[in-house]
Design a protein around this motif. Sequence first.
Motif, PDB file in Angstrom:
ATOM      1  N   TYR A  85      22.224  16.936  68.419  1.00  0.00           N
ATOM      2  CA  TYR A  85      22.308  18.362  68.735  1.00  0.00           C
ATOM      3  C   TYR A  85      21.400  18.736  69.915  1.00  0.00           C
ATOM      4  O   TYR A  85      20.685  19.727  69.891  1.00  0.00           O
ATOM      5  CB  TYR A  85      21.979  19.210  67.503  1.00  0.00           C
ATOM      6  CG  TYR A  85      22.678  20.558  67.505  1.00  0.00           C
ATOM      7  CD1 TYR A  85      24.034  20.651  67.227  1.00  0.00           C
ATOM      8  CD2 TYR A  85      21.983  21.721  67.795  1.00  0.00           C
ATOM      9  CE1 TYR A  85      24.684  21.881  67.237  1.00  0.00           C
ATOM     10  CE2 TYR A  85      22.626  22.959  67.809  1.00  0.00           C
ATOM     11  CZ  TYR A  85      23.973  23.027  67.527  1.00  0.00           C
ATOM     12  OH  TYR A  85      24.616  24.255  67.537  1.00  0.00           O
ATOM     13  N   GLU A 103      26.635  17.139  63.141  1.00  0.00           N
ATOM     14  CA  GLU A 103      26.507  18.377  63.916  1.00  0.00           C
ATOM     15  C   GLU A 103      27.500  19.435  63.427  1.00  0.00           C
ATOM     16  O   GLU A 103      27.287  20.629  63.647  1.00  0.00           O
ATOM     17  CB  GLU A 103      26.701  18.078  65.401  1.00  0.00           C
ATOM     18  CG  GLU A 103      25.587  17.197  65.962  1.00  0.00           C
ATOM     19  CD  GLU A 103      25.674  16.975  67.456  1.00  0.00           C
ATOM     20  OE1 GLU A 103      26.637  17.489  68.075  1.00  0.00           O
ATOM     21  OE2 GLU A 103      24.784  16.303  68.009  1.00  0.00           O
ATOM     22  N   THR A 104      28.561  19.007  62.738  1.00  0.00           N
ATOM     23  CA  THR A 104      29.483  19.965  62.125  1.00  0.00           C
ATOM     24  C   THR A 104      28.748  20.817  61.090  1.00  0.00           C
ATOM     25  O   THR A 104      28.965  22.031  60.986  1.00  0.00           O
ATOM     26  CB  THR A 104      30.660  19.225  61.449  1.00  0.00           C
ATOM     27  OG1 THR A 104      31.289  18.372  62.399  1.00  0.00           O
ATOM     28  CG2 THR A 104      31.680  20.201  60.883  1.00  0.00           C
ATOM     29  N   GLU A 107      26.490  23.392  62.947  1.00  0.00           N
ATOM     30  CA  GLU A 107      27.276  24.520  63.458  1.00  0.00           C
ATOM     31  C   GLU A 107      27.625  25.488  62.330  1.00  0.00           C
ATOM     32  O   GLU A 107      27.559  26.718  62.501  1.00  0.00           O
ATOM     33  CB  GLU A 107      28.545  24.024  64.137  1.00  0.00           C
ATOM     34  CG  GLU A 107      28.305  23.236  65.417  1.00  0.00           C
ATOM     35  CD  GLU A 107      27.912  24.129  66.589  1.00  0.00           C
ATOM     36  OE1 GLU A 107      27.869  25.365  66.425  1.00  0.00           O
ATOM     37  OE2 GLU A 107      27.646  23.577  67.672  1.00  0.00           O
ATOM     38  N   ALA A 111      26.226  29.502  61.782  1.00  0.00           N
ATOM     39  CA  ALA A 111      27.262  30.526  61.928  1.00  0.00           C
ATOM     40  C   ALA A 111      26.901  31.823  61.208  1.00  0.00           C
ATOM     41  O   ALA A 111      27.491  32.871  61.478  1.00  0.00           O
ATOM     42  CB  ALA A 111      28.591  30.002  61.404  1.00  0.00           C
ATOM     43  N   GLU A 134      16.349  25.877  66.138  1.00  0.00           N
ATOM     44  CA  GLU A 134      17.359  26.824  66.604  1.00  0.00           C
ATOM     45  C   GLU A 134      17.097  28.243  66.106  1.00  0.00           C
ATOM     46  O   GLU A 134      17.566  29.204  66.708  1.00  0.00           O
ATOM     47  CB  GLU A 134      18.750  26.366  66.143  1.00  0.00           C
ATOM     48  CG  GLU A 134      19.245  25.090  66.798  1.00  0.00           C
ATOM     49  CD  GLU A 134      19.588  25.268  68.265  1.00  0.00           C
ATOM     50  OE1 GLU A 134      20.101  26.347  68.625  1.00  0.00           O
ATOM     51  OE2 GLU A 134      19.337  24.333  69.050  1.00  0.00           O
TER      52      GLU A 134
END
Length: 280
Positions: A85, A103-104, A107, A111, A134
């Motif tokens: 990532y 990485e799915t 994400e 979200a 993040e």
Amino acid sequence: MSPGALTAGQALAAAAARLRAAGVDSPARDARLLLAHAARIDAARITLIAPEELTHDIAERFDRLIALRAVRVPVSHLVGERAFYGRRFKVGPEVLDPRPETETLIEAALAEPFARVLDLGTGSGCILVTLLAERLDVTGIGVDLSEAACLQASANAVLHDVQARADIRQSDWFAEIKGQFDLIVSNPPYVALDEWDSLSRDVREHEPRLALTDEGDGLGAYRRIAAGVRPHLAPGGRLLLEIGPTQARAVCALLEQAGFATPAVLHDLDGRDRVIVARI
């Protein structure tokens, strides 16, 4: 040129041929990465040094790395890190290599907002550390049964400057966990024992077995998580689980039996079932 010496380009070609003969899947790519590591330069600069003669020290380091790669020691273990990532994570034989498929899960987690995250089976810490990096206002706990994995996750938390918000603990799933979280994530061991021999040599021989298989049908970790997760999931919170591409139906059934609403199944970039999102 010194007698017997090779240019970087010649050494690279010879190394790629050697890896190809050994059955390595991506010989040219691996040779480039290992030459860059041996020469202590960025891989993007390999073309620039191709006409240059390799020094004895670099040639010796490169030859040793290629010999290890030929017997399937992963490139990440040889260079000591793996990209995930957009960041570099320190790895070794004590933790599972971060993989692009995971990485799915990142994400999906990003979200929606969350304030407190629990990472079950944190391994290298790549999931927890990435989420904290993040989301600068988030705190989290990462647990792993392996003390060595906890040390590696702690090192990666320091590397990415999230150590003040990351609590890494040795724990058998929920044993050392108290309180609730609005996000719980896990990439648990999900390889069934009868699938073990189908794994690549790189994985079978050099990654931690504990992080790969439950020594049973591949669903053991999901049963443990489903049985213990509800008291730790805050109202409205989410549970995100990475799964093997054939496990969606079985894992969804386990979660529904544990009182979760019908889970959603997300696909990775190859279109395979990869992440389950569940809510109470």
